[in-house]
Design an enzyme around this catalytic site. Structure first.
Site, PDB file in Angstrom:
ATOM      1  N   SER A  97      10.725  31.414  18.209  1.00 57.54           N
ATOM      2  CA  SER A  97      11.685  30.160  18.539  1.00 57.54           C
ATOM      3  C   SER A  97      12.892  30.482  17.925  1.00 57.54           C
ATOM      4  O   SER A  97      12.871  30.881  16.806  1.00 57.54           O
ATOM      5  CB  SER A  97      11.058  28.870  18.435  1.00 57.54           C
ATOM      6  OG  SER A  97      11.286  28.504  16.642  1.00 57.54           O
ATOM      7  N   ASP A  98      13.835  29.942  18.592  1.00 60.85           N
ATOM      8  CA  ASP A  98      15.207  29.856  17.805  1.00 60.85           C
ATOM      9  C   ASP A  98      14.983  28.712  16.932  1.00 60.85           C
ATOM     10  O   ASP A  98      14.097  27.719  17.236  1.00 60.85           O
ATOM     11  CB  ASP A  98      16.273  29.439  18.712  1.00 60.85           C
ATOM     12  CG  ASP A  98      17.745  29.622  17.877  1.00 60.85           C
ATOM     13  OD1 ASP A  98      17.707  29.869  16.852  1.00 60.85           O
ATOM     14  OD2 ASP A  98      18.535  29.875  18.659  1.00 60.85           O
ATOM     15  N   TRP A  99      15.698  28.594  15.810  1.00 64.04           N
ATOM     16  CA  TRP A  99      15.052  27.493  14.517  1.00 64.04           C
ATOM     17  C   TRP A  99      15.530  26.137  15.114  1.00 64.04           C
ATOM     18  O   TRP A  99      16.502  25.748  15.336  1.00 64.04           O
ATOM     19  CB  TRP A  99      16.121  27.983  13.382  1.00 64.04           C
ATOM     20  CG  TRP A  99      15.583  28.753  12.505  1.00 64.04           C
ATOM     21  CD1 TRP A  99      15.368  28.534  11.000  1.00 64.04           C
ATOM     22  CD2 TRP A  99      15.045  30.099  12.811  1.00 64.04           C
ATOM     23  NE1 TRP A  99      14.732  29.716  10.676  1.00 64.04           N
ATOM     24  CE2 TRP A  99      14.317  30.536  11.448  1.00 64.04           C
ATOM     25  CE3 TRP A  99      14.680  30.910  13.955  1.00 64.04           C
ATOM     26  CZ2 TRP A  99      13.958  31.904  11.327  1.00 64.04           C
ATOM     27  CZ3 TRP A  99      14.079  32.222  13.815  1.00 64.04           C
ATOM     28  CH2 TRP A  99      13.778  32.671  12.706  1.00 64.04           C
TER      29      TRP A  99
END
Length: 756
Positions: free
Chosen positions: A230-232
């Protein structure tokens, strides 16, 4: 390794599998000590290493270790140089190994839909082919050193405004041809260890739980072998993400993600098989990273700084050189104006912000080359858009006393960054005012720009030279001096269109959307595809860039005049350096389909090559084209499809400077499924020779001996063809005045479908 992974998975509990699918901290994966499964560490890229030991964050607020800040992707793309991307990747891989980093978070291949996107400095291009070719070589370079990459942000992440919640609504053809193509080629050719899912939603579903994107397309159709991270902070529902194909959540959710997974497995809403598959993919990369980790590798900062300077110089684009004002002569007096000359803007803001171990300033580097008088004036304040009368007066006084003036201008940090979008294409008004004022004093003005994305240039007709630097990294000051004094011949070309005004951009009316919805109504007409098709004159076109020498194109040859869509075709041309100094030229190949039955851009980039030529030297440049060079994405068959017909091969120095042209005939081997109905237009039937022949037979059969048949035999073909073209079959009953009944029309439809 497969056996080891299988044994580990057999021993792991549901809780342990859920744990390694959740980040342990800001940058590290979870370790399972009971089974000797280690953690691995990630760090931000993509144009440098942003390793944080303590006080971690993902938006560049806290300090990171000293590293090399290379040019950003917006600059790198202008090199159009695959080999240079590989060298950059190898350098970054060395730095990661020396700092115990296993995965570098980059590169970003999102398409530049609008020049206002605040993160465009971190992306390559408005064209998916150019973006993917450069990114693939970057990935290969990094991963050749045993360090993984994370291709991002998948997918349709083209704005920062409301990026965590916005729904990008994109039709399937546009998604495939523009926004997914850049990812597809990198995945298939370079196999990045990880792919990072985007924050946004795509057609109603969060990218973090978009099964069609993450599993159906990425894993099954394209064959991605790594895992999705995931993107953060991009996770919406953790259990649904696992089911969709999102393996790793980052950063740590402090147990929430693990609990959501375990609870879903126990409740039966998430299959243990899905969790098993996710854990397996993560283990494969973790063990690979550990296996390839090296403690014997260090890097020479000075050598990497030197490489950063080389890359920056090869990426700068000379946009204007009236009266050959450049290169500068070493003995002429020079005025250097602009705060950026001493305090450069060389990188973007946010998660990619690098802490450079040194920064070259343009003023110091220019001073090393100049043998004449060189003076400096600040000219404007970086943190204030208002005109400073005193600074302007000093700059004008300087301009009166020197032969030439070089103005360093562009966008301050506060104008563009991750997290928000730009509101205008203009540079600060005090800079525009300064340039106009100086042009009244001295006619020999050169502007050097530092910006992450396109800007307008209201003073373009009042200056003689413009050098677009984009954001050139820590060695950019030296690279600018190399170009300005002719130590390096500029060879960069724009990887995106510079519009004359914001409203010219195709996404202007639809960007950034309404609340949490943005519609990509411009469709496939992104960047030059729109400007060229609409005949809108840009400030500078896609692929444009000047040199200190000249190049001549000739003798385009295509090995075959006709191919099928299953064959590849080779072609070549000659390129000659007709000037008197060494230079590099970027040759661009576009394909046009002038008679397509579907809407297409005027032309599309399908190949490019960068060649080096000594004065008077000539080289043969070769290209090879396959099916995708002629295909569009056909949503009826959910696949790429080539229409039979003649295509134009265009060879240019930019999208607006086409030098050579030839035709090739391509035959499709795929028959599109056709189902005739009473509403099928007669023109659509007769457009296919076989269908036309059979339809005419049917008409003669049903109308034989009728008065209508006698009238048709004496018809005006052109007039009748125009009348019939958009007439549905059901209208035959009315048009024939009873000669053909409605039931007979239905018989005709049945016979057409059975026969064809």
């Amino acid at each position: 390794m497969e056996e080891k992974i299988e044994n580990l998975l057999k021993k792991m509990t549901v809780e342990e599998k859920a744990e390694i699918c959740s980040g342990a901290s800001w940058w590290k994966t979870a370790a399972i000590e009971r089974l000797d499964i280690p953690a691995i560490m990630m760090a931000d890229g993509p144009h440098g290493l942003r390793k944080q030991d303590e006080d971690a964050d993902h938006v560049g607020i806290n300090e990171s270790i000293e590293a090399i800040c290379f040019p950003t992707a917006s600059a790198l793309a202008c090199s159009w140089d695959r080999d240079l991307m590989t060298k950059l990747g190898e350098a970054l891989g060395e730095e990661c190994q020396s700092e115990d980093i296993n995965i570098l978070l980059g590169p970003g291949v999102n398409i530049k839909r609008s020049p206002l996107c605040g993160r465009n400095f971190e992306y390559f291009s408005e064209d998916p082919l150019l973006a993917s070719e450069l990114a693939a070589n970057y990935v290969k370079g990094v991963q050749s050193l045993g360090v993984g990459t994370s291709l991002k942000h998948f997918a349709a992440n083209n704005q920062e405004h409301r990026r965590l919640t916005v729904d990008a609504q994109v039709d399937e053809r546009t998604l495939r041809e523009i926004y997914l193509s850049a990812f597809e080629k990198v995945v298939k050719e370079a196999q990045p260890w990880t792919v990072m899912c985007a924050y946004n939603r795509v057609n109603g579903t969060h990218a973090s739980e978009h099964k069609r994107l993450l599993t159906d397309i990425l894993k099954e159709e394209w064959g991605h072998e790594g895992f999705v991270v995931s993107d953060w902070g991009a996770v919406n529902h953790r259990d649904q993400g696992i089911e969709a194909g999102l393996e790793l959540e980052m950063p740590s959710s402090h147990g929430d993600g693990k609990k959501a997974i375990v609870d879903a497995v126990e409740a039966g809403t998430l299959s243990e098989e899905s969790l098993h598959r996710a854990a397996e993919r993560i283990l494969e990369i973790v063990l690979k990273a550990v296996e390839k980790s090296r403690d014997d590798l260090d890097y020479d900062k000075k050598e990497h700084h030197k490489l950063a300077r080389e890359i920056a110089a090869d990426s700068m684009v000379l946009l204007k050189n009236e009266d050959n004002i450049l290169p500068l002569a070493e003995n002429e007096s020079l005025g250097v104006v602009g705060a950026f000359a001493k305090k450069p803007r060389f990188q973007g803001g946010g998660s990619s912000h690098i802490n450079p171990y040194q920064v070259d300033t343009a003023y110091v580097e220019l001073s090393k080359y100049s043998q004449g008088e060189i003076s400096y004036a600040e000219g404007y304040l970086v943190d204030d858009d208002q005109n400073d009368i005193e600074l302007i007066a000093k700059a004008k006084d300087l301009a009166e006393k020197v032969d030439k003036v070089v103005v360093f201008a562009g966008l301050p940090d506060r104008y563009e960054s991750e997290g928000y979008d730009r509101e205008t294409l203009e540079v600060p008004p005090n800079q525009n005012h300064l340039i106009n004022e100086l042009s009244e004093i001295n006619e020999n003005i050169v502007v050097v720009l530092s910006n992450g994305s396109p800007v307008t240039m209201p003073w373009i007709d009042r200056v003689k030279g413009v050098l677009e630097g984009y954001l050139t990294g820590q060695a950019g000051g030296g690279a600018a001096a190399d170009i300005l004094f002719g130590r390096v011949n500029p060879s960069g070309k724009l990887a995106e269109t510079f519009p004359q005004k914001l409203s010219d951009n195709p996404s202007y009316l639809f960007f950034p959307g309404e609340r949490d919805k943005v519609e990509y109504r411009e469709g496939i007409f992104v960047g030059y595809r729109y400007y060229d098709s609409k005949k809108v004159k840009p400030l500078f076109p896609f692929g444009f860039g000047l040199s200190y020498t000249n190049f001549e194109y000739s003798d385009l040859k295509i090995e075959k005049e006709e191919i099928t869509d299953q064959q590849r075709v080779k072609l070549n041309l000659k390129v000659k350096n007709t000037g008197d100094i060494y230079g590099k030229e970027i040759i661009q190949l576009y394909v046009a389909d002038p008679e397509s039955t579907v809407i297409k851009p005027e032309k599309e980039l399908k190949g490019f090559s960068k060649v080096e030529l000594e004065p008077g030297q000539q080289k043969i440049v070769e290209f090879e084209l396959g099916k995708r060079a002629f295909a569009y994405y056909n949503t009826e068959i959910d696949d790429w499809y080539v229409e039979s017909g003649d295509y134009e091969i265009l060879i240019g120095s930019s999208s607006r400077d086409i030098r050579l042209k030839e035709k090739i005939k391509v035959e499709s081997t795929v028959e599109l499924p056709v189902e005739y109905t009473i509403n099928t237009n007669i023109g659509d039937i007769v457009s296919e020779p076989e269908a036309e022949k059979y339809f005419n037979q049917l008409l003669e059969e049903y109308l034989k001996g009728t008065e209508l048949m006698e009238r048709l035999e004496g018809r005006d073909d052109e007039m009748m063809e125009a009348m019939f073209k958009y007439m549905p079959l059901r209208s035959l009953a009315m048009f024939s005045e009873g000669a053909i009944s409605r039931s007979q029309v239905e018989e005709i439809v049945e016979k057409l479908n059975k026969k064809l």
